[in-house]
Scaffold this motif. Structure first.
Motif, mmCIF file in Angstrom:
data_model
loop_
_atom_site.group_PDB
_atom_site.id
_atom_site.type_symbol
_atom_site.label_atom_id
_atom_site.label_comp_id
_atom_site.label_asym_id
_atom_site.label_seq_id
_atom_site.Cartn_x
_atom_site.Cartn_y
_atom_site.Cartn_z
ATOM 1 N N ASP A 1 0.857 -1.190 0.000
ATOM 2 C CA ASP A 1 0.000 0.000 0.000
ATOM 3 C C ASP A 1 0.892 1.237 0.000
ATOM 4 N N TYR A 2 1.221 1.714 -1.218
ATOM 5 C CA TYR A 2 2.164 2.824 -1.332
ATOM 6 C C TYR A 2 1.609 4.108 -0.718
ATOM 7 N N THR A 3 0.309 4.269 -0.747
ATOM 8 C CA THR A 3 -0.285 5.469 -0.150
ATOM 9 C C THR A 3 -0.034 5.508 1.353
ATOM 10 N N ALA A 4 -0.229 4.369 2.001
ATOM 11 C CA ALA A 4 0.003 4.310 3.449
ATOM 12 C C ALA A 4 1.480 4.487 3.780
ATOM 13 N N ALA B 1 3.066 7.434 6.050
ATOM 14 C CA ALA B 1 3.911 7.194 7.223
ATOM 15 C C ALA B 1 5.229 7.944 7.111
ATOM 16 N N HIS B 2 5.793 8.003 5.903
ATOM 17 C CA HIS B 2 7.041 8.740 5.698
ATOM 18 C C HIS B 2 6.841 10.233 5.936
ATOM 19 N N ARG B 3 5.693 10.744 5.491
ATOM 20 C CA ARG B 3 5.415 12.177 5.706
ATOM 21 C C ARG B 3 5.290 12.488 7.188
ATOM 22 N N VAL B 4 4.628 11.601 7.919
ATOM 23 C CA VAL B 4 4.496 11.816 9.372
ATOM 24 C C VAL B 4 5.862 11.793 10.047
#
Length: 271
Positions: free
Chosen positions: A10-13, A17-20
């Motif tokens: 799930d690349y969106t998830a 997570a990387h953005r957070v």
């Protein structure tokens, strides 16, 4: 197709997570930056007027240090040897005291949580007192010479070296330890056969780094009466012989480069 889609990441998830994580890291960096800037402001670093007023004095001092005066270089050979001996003796004593304390301060080798906490507190207390303060105290206790320097270096370094030793011991592979205990090995046998063989290269690396640091610290301790080249440096400062001060500083720099080179060579041999 449905099974393949289910296995697809799930690349969106993942991106979310990387953005957070990146946002947290950015906030941490900004907070550290604010603290650093505030500390610089509190210490008067941004006071341009003080720099302008001090510039002529700095220029005058620099002019008095050039060219360096090496006329008394033969008188510095014995103090340099004393400084080297002080650094080696201080490192040896620190290692002798640090290893048992490290075993008590590592959670996987300490005999009891109370002992672990007491050992950690002792190491923190030793680290909190600078070498130069310990040097003054030991000079007052045992007199001038290299002995108070050795004691000051060893006592302060135990707090640092034992902490690094304990962290290395803490991260060893637990399987050999469990196997040794299951085989009925005594606590001493567990340490000598399952713990130390895993961390000896790291302990040696830490020891060599500390010896390099001790040589530089030994030169400073001489200023408070612990002998060595620092004593000669202090004498030149008191006589306002800044050209000789520059020569001594260059001599110390050359010795530090040699000691660092020896330390690097020893670390390569241990790999």
């Amino acid at each position: 197709m449905d099974a393949a889609a289910a296995r697809r990441p799930d690349y969106t998830a993942i991106l979310a997570a990387h953005r957070v994580r990146a946002g947290r890291q950015l906030r941490l960096v900004l907070a550290v930056g604010v603290v650093c800037i505030a500390s610089l402001a509190l210490t008067g670093f941004f006071d341009a007027q003080r720099f302008i007023e001090g510039a002529p004095a700095i220029a005058q001092l620099a002019s008095e240090m050039v060219p360096p005066d090496f006329a008394r270089w033969q008188h510095w050979l014995r103090p340099l040897l004393d400084t080297l001996a002080m650094s080696i003796a201080g490192t040896a004593l620190a290692v002798i005291l640090s290893l048992p304390l490290a075993l008590l301060a590592a959670p996987n080798t300490t005999p009891h949580p109370v002992v672990y906490r007491a050992a950690r507190t002792l190491l923190a207390a030793l680290r909190s007192v600078p070498e130069i303060i310990l040097g003054i105290l030991f000079v007052a206790a045992v007199g001038f010479g290299a002995l108070p320097g050795v004691l000051a270096l060893a006592c302060h370094s135990v707090g640092m070296v034992a902490k690094f030793y304990a962290e290395a011991i803490e991260h060893v592979d637990p399987k050999p330890i469990e196997a040794a205990r299951a085989a009925g090995a005594s606590p001493l046998q567990v340490i000598t056969h399952a713990v130390l063989p895993q961390v000896l290269p790291q302990l040696a690396d830490i020891t060599i780094y500390r010896w390099e640091y001790h040589f530089r610290a030994s030169a400073v301790l001489g200023i408070v009466g612990a002998g060595g080249i620092g004593f000669e440096l202090m004498a030149a400062l008191r006589l306002i012989k800044y050209d000789e001060v520059a020569a001594i500083l260059l001599t110390i720099l050359a010795c530090v480069v040699v000691v660092d080179g020896i330390g690097a060579m020893l670390r390569r041999k241990l790999k």
